[in-house]
Design an enzyme around this catalytic site. Structure first.
Site, short mmCIF file in Angstrom:
data_model
loop_
_atom_site.label_atom_id
_atom_site.label_comp_id
_atom_site.label_asym_id
_atom_site.label_seq_id
_atom_site.Cartn_x
_atom_site.Cartn_y
_atom_site.Cartn_z
N GLN A 1 -9.10 1.85 2.57
CA GLN A 1 -7.93 2.46 3.28
C GLN A 1 -8.69 3.54 4.56
O GLN A 1 -8.21 3.25 5.59
CB GLN A 1 -7.20 3.60 2.40
CG GLN A 1 -6.46 2.90 1.22
CD GLN A 1 -5.69 1.77 1.37
OE1 GLN A 1 -5.03 1.83 2.49
NE2 GLN A 1 -5.70 0.54 0.73
N ARG B 1 1.04 -1.41 0.11
CA ARG B 1 0.02 0.05 0.10
C ARG B 1 0.94 1.23 -0.08
O ARG B 1 0.73 2.15 -0.67
CB ARG B 1 -0.92 -0.04 1.10
CG ARG B 1 -2.05 -1.19 1.10
CD ARG B 1 -2.89 -1.32 2.25
NE ARG B 1 -4.18 -2.07 1.71
CZ ARG B 1 -5.13 -2.53 2.26
NH1 ARG B 1 -5.17 -2.04 3.86
NH2 ARG B 1 -6.21 -3.30 1.98
N TYR C 1 -6.70 -0.24 -6.75
CA TYR C 1 -5.74 -1.33 -6.36
C TYR C 1 -5.28 -1.47 -5.27
O TYR C 1 -4.90 -0.38 -4.41
CB TYR C 1 -5.13 -1.99 -7.70
CG TYR C 1 -3.99 -1.40 -8.21
CD1 TYR C 1 -3.50 -0.02 -7.76
CD2 TYR C 1 -3.51 -1.89 -9.46
CE1 TYR C 1 -2.28 0.36 -8.27
CE2 TYR C 1 -2.16 -1.13 -10.08
CZ TYR C 1 -1.82 -0.17 -9.57
OH TYR C 1 -0.91 0.55 -10.13
N GLU C 2 -4.79 -2.49 -4.67
CA GLU C 2 -4.17 -2.70 -3.28
C GLU C 2 -5.26 -1.96 -2.17
O GLU C 2 -5.01 -1.66 -1.06
CB GLU C 2 -3.11 -1.98 -3.29
CG GLU C 2 -1.82 -2.80 -3.74
CD GLU C 2 -1.66 -4.04 -3.22
OE1 GLU C 2 -1.85 -4.47 -2.00
OE2 GLU C 2 -0.97 -4.71 -3.75
N GLY C 3 -6.44 -2.16 -2.46
CA GLY C 3 -7.58 -1.54 -1.56
C GLY C 3 -7.85 -0.26 -1.76
O GLY C 3 -7.28 0.66 -1.91
#
Lengths: 594, 594
Positions: free
Chosen positions: A445, A297, A438-440
């Site tokens: 977040q 992240r 992407y990556e949350g």
């Protein structure tokens, strides 16, 4: 030149703000020193500027071609990757025991910023490899490490992460891919994975897939997911490559941006099952993924910041060259370069100030990660672990939301030319658009921030950082930077009030807190970004008084900080109002009325 | 269905807010009545939903092909345009004396909203034709009118606007195209024009170009530009088509969005000069263009709002269907549709509330335009002329800036799927990105707002409208809508303070006012959009009390208005702070330091 590495600002942030010397003093980083880091940055800048940046539009135009299971990358990508490997860039941050250079995360971040600014689509390949290296290094058996890590740290084999399935995006509890034990201790993997970055390509000898799948007896939900290594080519006992494994790319997605990066649909086990090796223990796959999550992240946060820098540079260049209309209030009747126009300047300053604030905050977080991993003092280690945990969703969410805004301003500075693809401004906007997802997603977040990182620990991490902001406010006042101080003090008050609100209400009214969670993330991004810039301004003022450093650079830092304080920080007032009083208006409409 | 015309909200706004009955009472609109308008909207909705919307992605994918000077539009566009012409839609707002239906601008706007939501790229062709019709109708000779207008109002000939040249974008003083008088009273036109929407295509029999060019003896700057009609095919005395004129499309731009709309580079006079006819008097071309500018800018404002509606509908549809993760605070452990998640709801409510506020304000401005043109009372006419003049840059600038934000939220609601082009969410973002640029960038709108529309008239138009906002605040308080009233009252105070600031400082410090001009435009957009929604809420409350109307619709309007007031209007505080105190921080950095 289409991209010029902002080495002066990088060095200022590394040395003056993020504390490179403290990081270099950590155990294991004995060989890191300013001269070495300078040399690394200079070399990286050359590669980024001369090799990667010129391929950025090539990748966008050509994309990747899939035929008979073979993915051909855009012209020049393969050669550039060869040079990248040859120069040893993949293993910069990889452990020395497996052939990497073992540089601190902080130094690697500055280098990666350049790859991402120059060519985001290209940079994803080594980024994913580093993630896969970390997963294997921390959780796999010594045998798997010995088999895979040296080649991966070298870069001749690349890595991928296979989490997502069509029905399981953010919600990995829904993963359905299967792993059936074979008699030889391996597993037969089957299932379809989507959104696999560099899942198939022609730049490396082998591709090492890390795949989440379920064992036959696994419990439902996230506690029944295991992690497997599934190489494209099986590896013989002597390390040479053997047979092709039962995994293939069946589709390359047609995306809005990052066309140079193949986003693959991967099919495992169409012919009886792909051979995989279990990483660590069964059913702990998600935990293993989570240990890499902070780093990944933060990496996407770096990407957001890097795209902002690239978009800013392009916009400045155009604004200097393009001549349109006379300057308002000027005696000169001739048309002026548009950089003289007030609204163009407002846009450029916004792009610049956000990017510099992001760089300062991001490098600070990356240095915190180094300290969290390596600090010899357990309490310090724990402290920095909390800092990086708290900052990660902010750096990821705020930098990437800003990346879209900055890239959109970049298009706007170009006027009609910004909408024409040849110009290149539009590509930054299209490329940046994935980074909030992407990556949350930003929403994920923000939930991490209000839930695990704030409410669950009663706001301790937030209070600790906001205490440091308060100290800086006092220093600003003493240093005669009163208007920056006043603005930051207001932001601080909003951040504290809203932190208290989150801590007080999250357990009883989680959905209402969630309704204001993204505004809360933005509020903290602005306040903490402002804090780091304010520290920069204090340093700049002192250095100017002492006759140190580059005066023009330091003056610009003061002016940029003041712009951030007077023209961007005021947003915190509105954000606080929405967080504290807007929630029920977010939730009131019945589903069927949408 | 990919798009469903929001007829309920359109009718509410037309009838309850924008005053369709007052417009229908204007001279010349005697035949306009609610039943007729209802029938028109129903028919337009069918065409938009069933014919145009299904072609939206086709246009995006196929774009336009140029070969040997011939432009082939995307599959289905030609047939759809044929049906559009056959049904008489081009001439809906065109004058009856030339074969149009002479509908009010207000009614035409509601219809055009549907074309733009369904297929923005397609809608630009009739939009440009209407602009060309207006230019010819108001400024050309009777002979030119008789030759061109009937075919154009019918739609069998389309129109274009040729202003921009490579060196002359926003700054038309730099136009260089030439017009040399011939002996027969025509002119020989030569030069290159860029960004010509539908400059060449295969959907109509002829294309009527309106071209800005300079006569040999013309003064420099904007006072030396004349306007010419240059048809693709010369028109014989009997109205039949004659020889091909010396004009051709030499390139189609590769754009970020609106791929279905050919954006052409047009070359005039490569073989001795294109034959053109002077419109009106020499050297008055720019004035003639300005008379159409309000309408064209309002049209782009409609476009911004229409894209917001389309992006909102797609996001709602996905959010209802996509199941991911359990609902926070719910007892149900099963994954929920993402519309149940608070941050998804925040995004959908933002999209919805902005779009509804924009529709209300835009239709109000369009009704004002009808009154400004047709009102029999000279003072009323003047009043409405000032209203539409003041609102035009706000509607254009605010709606289009919001369109990018809304479309970006639409991508975000879709998560990873939003980045995949097949989904269609990304297309709205790419298409919307041009709307803040063409017909004058947001910066140009904002300068028009602070300069001509506010400072030059000492803030009279602003004060008049803000006086109406104040009246609504009082009504909200009486009606028990206290929190909406309180929020709108704060926004009103900010708008008044900043208007006074603009009036006071524009002459002496124009560049500082310009530095805050886009924030000022945003502040007024929010305040006036909030005003129109607040009026809607008052009407909804009354109708609910009286048992009139659709209760679910009216309840939703109240909830949406409250969201706008509590979650969006607070931005006005930050905007005011930046306008009043941020200017010098925008301007301070030396050019060379960027």
């Amino acid at each position: 030149m289409s991209y010029k590495a902002p080495l002066a600002d990088m060095r200022f942030v590394l040395n003056e703000l993020a504390g490179l010397s403290e990081v270099a003093a950590l155990p294991g980083y004995e060989e890191v020193n300013p001269e070495l880091v300078d040399a690394i940055l200079d070399e990286a800048a050359k590669l980024a500027e001369n090799v990667l940046a010129p391929l950025n539009r090539v990748g966008d135009q050509h994309g990747n071609k899939l035929a008979d299971g073979v993915v051909t990358t855009a012209p020049g990508f393969r050669e550039a990757y060869g040079q990248f490997v040859e120069n040893g860039w993949v293993g910069l941050h990889a452990p020395a025991e497996f052939g990497g250079q073992g540089m601190p995360n902080l130094v690697a971040t500055a280098v990666e910023e350049m790859w991402k600014s120059a060519n985001m689509a290209f940079s994803l390949c080594p980024l994913l490899t580093l993630g896969a290296i970390a997963a294997i290094e921390h959780h796999a058996s010594d045998e798997l490490k010995a088999t895979y890590l040296p080649k991966m740290a070298e870069g001749s084999w690349t890595g991928t992460m296979n989490l997502t399935e069509p029905q399981a995006g953010s919600d990995l509890a829904q993963v359905r891919s299967k792993a059936v034990p074979a008699e030889d201790g391996t597993y037969k993997i089957s299932g379809q994975k989507i959104f696999i970055t560099y899942g198939e390509h022609d730049m490396a000898e082998n591709i090492v897939h890390l795949v989440l799948a379920r064992l036959p007896d696994a419990p439902a939900g996230v506690k029944g997911i295991s992690l497997f290594v599934v190489p494209k080519f099986l590896v013989n006992a002597d390390g040479s490559l053997g047979a092709r494994n039962d995994v293939k790319c069946v589709l390359i997605e047609h995306k809005m941006g990052i066309h140079g990066s193949p986003t693959c649909v991967m099919s495992y086990g169409d012919n009886g099952g792909a051979t995989g090796w279990l990483v660590g223990e069964a059913n702990r796959g998600l935990n293993y993924m989570f240990t890499m999550m902070n780093a990944a992240r933060l990496g996407v946060g770096v990407e957001g910041m890097a795209l902002g820098e690239a978009a800013y540079q392009k916009a400045v260049s155009y604004a200097r060259d393009r001549v349109q209309s006379r300057e308002l209030g000027s005696d000169n009747p001739a048309p002026a370069a548009i950089i003289r126009h007030a609204d163009i300047r407002r846009m450029l300053m916004t792009m610049r100030a956000l990017t510099e604030a992001e760089r300062a905050l991001t490098y600070y977080a990356c240095a915190a990660l180094d300290k969290a991993v390596r600090h010899p003092d357990a309490r310090e280690k724990q402290k920095w672990n909390a800092v990086v945990g708290f900052l990660t969703p902010i750096v990821k969410g705020w930098n990437t939301e800003n990346a879209s805004r900055i890239a959109s301003l970049g298009v706007q500075v170009h006027g009609g030319m910004g909408f024409i693809e040849e110009t290149g401004a539009a590509q930054y906007l299209r490329d940046a658009r994935i980074s909030t997802i992407y990556e949350g997603t930003t929403g994920i977040q923000a939930m991490d921030l209000v839930g695990r990182k704030t409410a669950a620990e009663k706001g301790l991490s937030a209070q600790a950082l906001l205490g440091e902001v308060e100290a800086v406010v006092a220093q600003l006042e003493s240093a005669g930077l009163g208007d920056i101080a006043a603005s930051l003090r207001k932001a601080l008050a909003h951040a504290r009030t809203c932190t208290a609100y989150v801590v007080e209400h999250f357990d009883a009214r989680p959905k209402e807190v969630a309704a204001g969670s993204v505004p809360f993330l933005e509020l903290l991004g602005l306040t903490l970004g402002g804090w780091q810039l304010a520290k920069s301004a204090l340093i700049a003022k002192r250095q100017l008084a002492d006759g140190e450093g580059d005066a023009a650079f330091l003056q610009a830092k003061l002016i940029t900080t003041r712009f951030f304080a007077l023209s961007l920080l005021p947003q915190t007032a509105s954000l606080a109002e929405v967080i504290l009083h807007g929630a029920d208006s977010v939730l009131a409409l019945p589903d069927e009325a949408f």
